[in-house]
Design a protein around this motif. Structure first.
Motif, PDB file in Angstrom:
ATOM      1  N   UNK A   1      -6.318   6.813  -4.455  1.00 40.88           N
ATOM      2  CA  UNK A   1      -5.614   5.529  -4.423  1.00 40.88           C
ATOM      3  C   UNK A   1      -4.403   5.570  -3.487  1.00 40.88           C
ATOM      4  N   UNK A   2      -3.706   6.699  -3.457  1.00 41.71           N
ATOM      5  CA  UNK A   2      -2.574   6.844  -2.542  1.00 41.71           C
ATOM      6  C   UNK A   2      -3.055   6.801  -1.099  1.00 41.71           C
ATOM      7  N   UNK A   3      -4.170   7.479  -0.823  1.00 44.70           N
ATOM      8  CA  UNK A   3      -4.711   7.445   0.536  1.00 44.70           C
ATOM      9  C   UNK A   3      -5.188   6.045   0.915  1.00 44.70           C
ATOM     10  N   UNK A   4      -5.683   5.292  -0.046  1.00 46.52           N
ATOM     11  CA  UNK A   4      -6.128   3.925   0.223  1.00 46.52           C
ATOM     12  C   UNK A   4      -4.949   3.035   0.598  1.00 46.52           C
ATOM     13  N   UNK A   5      -3.791   3.259  -0.007  1.00 45.11           N
ATOM     14  CA  UNK A   5      -2.609   2.444   0.302  1.00 45.11           C
ATOM     15  C   UNK A   5      -2.056   2.708   1.697  1.00 45.11           C
ATOM     16  N   UNK A   6      -2.459   3.800   2.312  1.00 46.55           N
ATOM     17  CA  UNK A   6      -1.967   4.128   3.646  1.00 46.55           C
ATOM     18  C   UNK A   6      -2.532   3.187   4.715  1.00 46.55           C
ATOM     19  N   UNK A   7      -3.723   2.648   4.455  1.00 44.63           N
ATOM     20  CA  UNK A   7      -4.382   1.794   5.438  1.00 44.63           C
ATOM     21  C   UNK A   7      -4.765   0.469   4.785  1.00 44.63           C
ATOM     22  N   UNK A   8      -4.837  -0.587   5.590  1.00 43.94           N
ATOM     23  CA  UNK A   8      -5.200  -1.896   5.052  1.00 43.94           C
ATOM     24  C   UNK A   8      -6.702  -2.140   5.070  1.00 43.94           C
TER      25      UNK A   8
END
Length: 147
Positions: free
Chosen positions: A30-37
């Protein structure tokens, strides 16, 4: 006839450790998902790893066979077969069962089970004619082996 599975979790400390590690992988995804839109390959791969660990965590169950109880652990290669005549005692607590048998290296093993699963397993064992072990109900049985 389809065999019934009776799901269990390991003793409390091991269950906490394994599920904490599993959900840590989810939070990393989830943290990695927040890095990109937009969808990101690395976060999707980490999410897939989470699902693999979650499925492995849910893969713990008992299955009754003609000769005994088959215990499926986290890793499929650790499957253990206990013959009915080798089970000496089953101690039933409020949230867990403890199986006493010489087939375990420590002489017994603790399994956390929901009430419905636990009662179903004990009922199925009592129906088996070759099962000669004792079933003891003990409300004082703790969730951990070392308490």
């Amino acid at each position: 006839m389809k065999q019934k599975k009776y799901h269990w979790q390991p003793e409390l400390s091991m269950a906490i450790i394994s599920w904490s590690c599993t959900f840590a992988i989810l939070f990393m995804s989830l943290i990695l998902t927040l890095e990109y839109t937009r969808p990101y390959l690395v976060s999707n791969i980490v999410l897939a790893v989470f699902f693999v660990f979650a499925l492995l965590g849910l893969n713990r169950y008992f299955k009754l066979s003609e000769q005994g109880v088959v215990i499926h652990y986290l890793l499929p290669i650790r499957k253990k077969r206990l013959r009915f005549e080798r089970i000496q005692t089953i101690i039933v607590g409020t949230k867990s069962i403890k199986i006493v048998s010489d087939d375990f290296s420590s002489g017994s093993s603790m399994f956390i089970m929901p009430k419905k699963q636990r009662d179903g397993l004990i009922e199925a064992l009592n129906k088996e004619t070759s099962f000669s072990g004792k079933v003891i109900y003990d409300d004082q049985l703790k969730l951990g082996e070392y308490e």
